[in-house]
Design a protein around this motif. Structure first.
Motif, PDB file in Angstrom:
ATOM      1  N   TYR A  46     -29.542  11.150   5.746  1.00  0.00           N
ATOM      2  CA  TYR A  46     -30.173  11.451   7.076  1.00  0.00           C
ATOM      3  C   TYR A  46     -29.249  12.463   8.097  1.00  0.00           C
ATOM      4  CZ  TYR A  46     -34.055   8.712   5.680  1.00  0.00           C
ATOM      5  OH  TYR A  46     -35.163   8.146   5.189  1.00  0.00           O
ATOM      6  N   TYR A  47     -29.766  13.395   8.944  1.00  0.00           N
ATOM      7  CA  TYR A  47     -29.338  13.876   9.869  1.00  0.00           C
ATOM      8  C   TYR A  47     -29.907  13.262  11.271  1.00  0.00           C
ATOM      9  CZ  TYR A  47     -29.323  17.796  13.279  1.00  0.00           C
ATOM     10  OH  TYR A  47     -29.047  18.404  14.737  1.00  0.00           O
ATOM     11  N   ASP A  48     -28.842  12.611  12.039  1.00  0.00           N
ATOM     12  CA  ASP A  48     -29.360  12.031  13.126  1.00  0.00           C
ATOM     13  C   ASP A  48     -29.638  12.844  14.481  1.00  0.00           C
ATOM     14  OD1 ASP A  48     -30.027   9.886  14.741  1.00  0.00           O
ATOM     15  OD2 ASP A  48     -28.137   9.298  15.149  1.00  0.00           O
ATOM     16  N   TRP A  49     -31.136  13.565  14.491  1.00  0.00           N
ATOM     17  CA  TRP A  49     -31.426  14.364  15.376  1.00  0.00           C
ATOM     18  C   TRP A  49     -31.614  13.966  16.803  1.00  0.00           C
ATOM     19  CZ3 TRP A  49     -36.515  17.456  16.207  1.00  0.00           C
ATOM     20  CH2 TRP A  49     -36.076  18.573  17.114  1.00  0.00           C
ATOM     21  N   ARG A  50     -31.786  14.681  17.752  1.00  0.00           N
ATOM     22  CA  ARG A  50     -31.943  13.836  18.979  1.00  0.00           C
ATOM     23  C   ARG A  50     -33.449  13.390  19.144  1.00  0.00           C
ATOM     24  NH1 ARG A  50     -31.316  19.659  19.932  1.00  0.00           N
ATOM     25  NH2 ARG A  50     -32.904  20.628  20.911  1.00  0.00           N
ATOM     26  N   PHE A  51     -34.177  13.848  18.437  1.00  0.00           N
ATOM     27  CA  PHE A  51     -35.608  13.407  18.573  1.00  0.00           C
ATOM     28  C   PHE A  51     -35.939  12.491  17.244  1.00  0.00           C
ATOM     29  CE2 PHE A  51     -35.944  17.628  20.644  1.00  0.00           C
ATOM     30  CZ  PHE A  51     -36.281  16.976  21.853  1.00  0.00           C
ATOM     31  N   GLY A  52     -35.180  12.235  16.502  1.00  0.00           N
ATOM     32  CA  GLY A  52     -35.424  11.292  15.320  1.00  0.00           C
ATOM     33  C   GLY A  52     -34.515  11.382  14.055  1.00  0.00           C
ATOM     34  N   LYS A  53     -34.452  10.651  13.174  1.00  0.00           N
ATOM     35  CA  LYS A  53     -33.423  10.837  12.006  1.00  0.00           C
ATOM     36  C   LYS A  53     -34.382  11.895  10.946  1.00  0.00           C
ATOM     37  CE  LYS A  53     -30.760   6.652  12.418  1.00  0.00           C
ATOM     38  NZ  LYS A  53     -30.343   5.424  11.553  1.00  0.00           N
ATOM     39  N   ILE A  54     -33.773  12.622  10.635  1.00  0.00           N
ATOM     40  CA  ILE A  54     -34.254  13.703   9.468  1.00  0.00           C
ATOM     41  C   ILE A  54     -33.816  13.538   8.176  1.00  0.00           C
ATOM     42  CG2 ILE A  54     -34.543  16.058   9.072  1.00  0.00           C
ATOM     43  CD1 ILE A  54     -35.942  15.317  11.819  1.00  0.00           C
ATOM     44  N   TYR A  55     -34.725  13.334   7.131  1.00  0.00           N
ATOM     45  CA  TYR A  55     -34.148  12.966   5.657  1.00  0.00           C
ATOM     46  C   TYR A  55     -33.969  14.434   5.201  1.00  0.00           C
ATOM     47  CZ  TYR A  55     -34.517  12.538   0.772  1.00  0.00           C
ATOM     48  OH  TYR A  55     -34.234  12.458  -0.574  1.00  0.00           O
ATOM     49  N   TYR A  56     -32.939  14.475   4.539  1.00  0.00           N
ATOM     50  CA  TYR A  56     -32.714  15.914   3.418  1.00  0.00           C
ATOM     51  C   TYR A  56     -31.890  15.477   2.322  1.00  0.00           C
ATOM     52  CZ  TYR A  56     -27.819  15.963   5.072  1.00  0.00           C
ATOM     53  OH  TYR A  56     -26.571  15.529   5.508  1.00  0.00           O
ATOM     54  N   LYS A  57     -32.268  16.351   1.198  1.00  0.00           N
ATOM     55  CA  LYS A  57     -31.667  16.360  -0.060  1.00  0.00           C
ATOM     56  C   LYS A  57     -30.642  17.357  -0.082  1.00  0.00           C
ATOM     57  CE  LYS A  57     -34.499  15.394  -3.294  1.00  0.00           C
ATOM     58  NZ  LYS A  57     -35.507  15.589  -4.037  1.00  0.00           N
ATOM     59  N   LYS A  58     -29.506  17.454  -0.880  1.00  0.00           N
ATOM     60  CA  LYS A  58     -28.676  18.414  -0.930  1.00  0.00           C
ATOM     61  C   LYS A  58     -28.239  18.559  -2.324  1.00  0.00           C
ATOM     62  CE  LYS A  58     -23.884  20.049   0.765  1.00  0.00           C
ATOM     63  NZ  LYS A  58     -22.658  19.509   1.501  1.00  0.00           N
ATOM     64  N   LYS A  59     -28.181  19.831  -2.888  1.00  0.00           N
ATOM     65  CA  LYS A  59     -27.674  19.872  -4.389  1.00  0.00           C
ATOM     66  C   LYS A  59     -27.104  21.189  -4.529  1.00  0.00           C
ATOM     67  CE  LYS A  59     -30.888  17.084  -7.249  1.00  0.00           C
ATOM     68  NZ  LYS A  59     -31.566  16.999  -8.499  1.00  0.00           N
ATOM     69  N   GLY A  60     -26.253  21.155  -5.575  1.00  0.00           N
ATOM     70  CA  GLY A  60     -25.700  22.569  -5.882  1.00  0.00           C
ATOM     71  C   GLY A  60     -24.395  22.809  -5.308  1.00  0.00           C
ATOM     72  N   HIS A  61     -24.082  24.318  -5.718  1.00  0.00           N
ATOM     73  CA  HIS A  61     -22.976  24.804  -4.921  1.00  0.00           C
ATOM     74  C   HIS A  61     -23.257  26.449  -4.867  1.00  0.00           C
ATOM     75  CE1 HIS A  61     -20.181  21.415  -5.330  1.00  0.00           C
ATOM     76  NE2 HIS A  61     -20.961  21.161  -6.619  1.00  0.00           N
ATOM     77  N   GLY A  62     -22.699  26.910  -3.776  1.00  0.00           N
ATOM     78  CA  GLY A  62     -22.910  28.484  -3.678  1.00  0.00           C
ATOM     79  C   GLY A  62     -23.608  28.636  -2.038  1.00  0.00           C
ATOM     80  N   SER A  63     -23.830  30.013  -2.114  1.00  0.00           N
ATOM     81  CA  SER A  63     -24.617  30.139  -0.731  1.00  0.00           C
ATOM     82  C   SER A  63     -25.819  29.265  -0.450  1.00  0.00           C
ATOM     83  CB  SER A  63     -25.037  31.582  -0.921  1.00  0.00           C
ATOM     84  OG  SER A  63     -26.153  31.669  -1.620  1.00  0.00           O
ATOM     85  N   PRO A  64     -25.560  28.911   0.786  1.00  0.00           N
ATOM     86  CA  PRO A  64     -26.696  27.905   1.493  1.00  0.00           C
ATOM     87  C   PRO A  64     -28.256  28.557   1.362  1.00  0.00           C
ATOM     88  CG  PRO A  64     -25.628  28.781   3.348  1.00  0.00           C
ATOM     89  CD  PRO A  64     -24.870  29.365   2.082  1.00  0.00           C
ATOM     90  N   LEU A  65     -28.810  27.623   0.952  1.00  0.00           N
ATOM     91  CA  LEU A  65     -30.416  27.895   0.807  1.00  0.00           C
ATOM     92  C   LEU A  65     -31.314  26.713   1.507  1.00  0.00           C
ATOM     93  CD1 LEU A  65     -32.723  29.614   0.099  1.00  0.00           C
ATOM     94  CD2 LEU A  65     -32.658  28.414  -1.990  1.00  0.00           C
ATOM     95  N   LEU A  66     -31.981  26.718   2.491  1.00  0.00           N
ATOM     96  CA  LEU A  66     -32.756  25.927   3.101  1.00  0.00           C
ATOM     97  C   LEU A  66     -34.544  25.973   2.753  1.00  0.00           C
ATOM     98  CD1 LEU A  66     -33.052  23.348   5.113  1.00  0.00           C
ATOM     99  CD2 LEU A  66     -33.380  24.753   6.726  1.00  0.00           C
ATOM    100  N   LEU A  67     -34.830  24.788   1.947  1.00  0.00           N
ATOM    101  CA  LEU A  67     -36.084  24.765   1.623  1.00  0.00           C
ATOM    102  C   LEU A  67     -36.971  24.129   2.718  1.00  0.00           C
ATOM    103  CD1 LEU A  67     -35.821  24.066  -2.057  1.00  0.00           C
ATOM    104  CD2 LEU A  67     -35.902  26.166  -1.068  1.00  0.00           C
ATOM    105  N   VAL A  68     -37.977  24.479   3.266  1.00  0.00           N
ATOM    106  CA  VAL A  68     -38.874  23.909   4.385  1.00  0.00           C
ATOM    107  C   VAL A  68     -40.197  23.698   3.689  1.00  0.00           C
ATOM    108  CG1 VAL A  68     -39.541  23.936   6.677  1.00  0.00           C
ATOM    109  CG2 VAL A  68     -37.440  25.055   6.132  1.00  0.00           C
ATOM    110  N   HIS A  69     -40.673  22.426   3.614  1.00  0.00           N
ATOM    111  CA  HIS A  69     -41.859  22.468   3.093  1.00  0.00           C
ATOM    112  C   HIS A  69     -43.197  22.849   4.320  1.00  0.00           C
ATOM    113  CE1 HIS A  69     -42.770  18.554   5.628  1.00  0.00           C
ATOM    114  NE2 HIS A  69     -41.304  18.286   5.337  1.00  0.00           N
TER     115      HIS A  69
END
Length: 317
Positions: A46-69
């Motif tokens: 979880y990322y403790d954001w100012r408006f609420g906790k945000i769940y996220y999954k992190k996998k792999g190595h290399g350049s960052p890539l963000l997937l937004v549903h």
């Protein structure tokens, strides 16, 4: 006079009893919807954001890539389950659940497009810490574009999977929309309406008729996961739906499309309605946009034809 008082008292007792029964029914629905625990999480995710906790999954190595549903009450990072492992072979992949969705916190607020603009930017700054390529699905494409327009230095390439039409994003809250929002946010009775709208049969219908080209791909797991995502957070889950119904999550992206210099790729399911109108309007704003179609898919090619989507993503990012 006594008869009128008696009628009012009786009506009050019946109303209170009905409200109590509906409350119990609502609570039972939310409890049973999450029993299978298909959307597992841990305290470390979880990322403790100012408006609420945000769940996220992190996998792999290399350049960052963000997937937004996609931005719906049924959506979560589950949307990317069939491609995240392959992408993680060459990238550090982050897949989050947006505020109000899935395993993330669901505060009782009005959810706006700009709220998610802030979330995407803050997540990159505070969790990823470097310039990031983004793949966004459905309505999430809109606030990804606006976030990139506001803080361009945070974003690399943008890949938009079935983004909404520009005309859909221009719809502002009307008196009717505001009334619908008010009704959905009512305690007990608003929650009942929410539970009726997000019942399993309606989710199955949504998947088979609007999201998937091949209705037989709507597995029991897919239906149950979307059902669970829409019921985590109990009664608070309805506040995102009320904001979507109220058109508070809309925002024009025309100016962003015209100004952004980033590489933008749009991927459409070939059977997605209005894809030609969307393509034409996006290209009018920015002729440099690259377009790809995935045949025999609709709104969720990442679940319906992950192999073809991965081929395109490997070319683009």
């Amino acid at each position: 006079m006594k008869k009128n008082k008696h009628k009012i008292l009786t009506a009050g007792i019946l109303f209170t009893a009905a409200a109590g029964v509906i409350h119990i029914v609502n609570h039972t629905i939310f409890t049973t919807a999450t029993l299978k625990d298909l959307l597992k999480s841990s305290a470390n995710n979880y990322y403790d954001w100012r408006f609420g906790k945000i769940y996220y999954k992190k996998k792999g190595h290399g350049s960052p890539l963000l997937l937004v549903h996609d931005l719906t009450v049924y959506s979560s990072a589950y949307e990317w389950n069939k491609i995240i492992d392959k992408l993680a072979e060459n990238h550090t992949v982050y897949a989050l659940d947006l505020l109000g969705c899935g395993r993330s916190e669901k505060p009782k607020i009005t959810y706006t497009n700009y709220l998610y603009v802030q979330l995407i930017s803050d997540f990159i700054k505070n969790v990823i810490h470097e310039k990031t390529d983004v793949v966004a699905s459905g309505f999430s494409s809109s606030f990804t574009l606006l976030a990139c327009h506001n803080e361009n230095e945070l974003f690399g390439k943008l890949v938009l999977v079935n983004p909404p039409s520009l005309s859909a994003l221009s719809k502002a809250p009307s008196k009717r929309n505001k009334l619908y929002k008010f009704i959905l946010e009512l305690p007990i009775f608003g929650t009942l309406i929410y539970n009726m709208k997000t019942c399993q049969s309606n989710i199955q219908l949504l998947l088979t008729e609007q999201y998937l080209f091949n209705p037989f791909l709507a597995s029991a797991e897919m239906i149950d996961t979307h059902y669970e995502a829409s019921h985590k957070g109990f009664g608070n889950a309805r506040f995102l739906l009320s904001s979507i119904v109220g058109n508070y999550t809309n925002n024009s992206v025309t100016h962003a499309l015209k100004d952004i210099d980033n590489s933008i790729v749009v991927i459409n399911g070939d059977a997605e309605p209005q894809k030609n109108e969307t393509k034409e309007s996006y290209l009018t704003c920015n002729p440099a946009i690259e377009y790809f179609n995935i045949s025999k898919t609709k709104h969720l090619p990442q679940l319906e034809n992950p192999e073809n989507l991965l081929e395109i993503l490997h070319i683009c990012i």
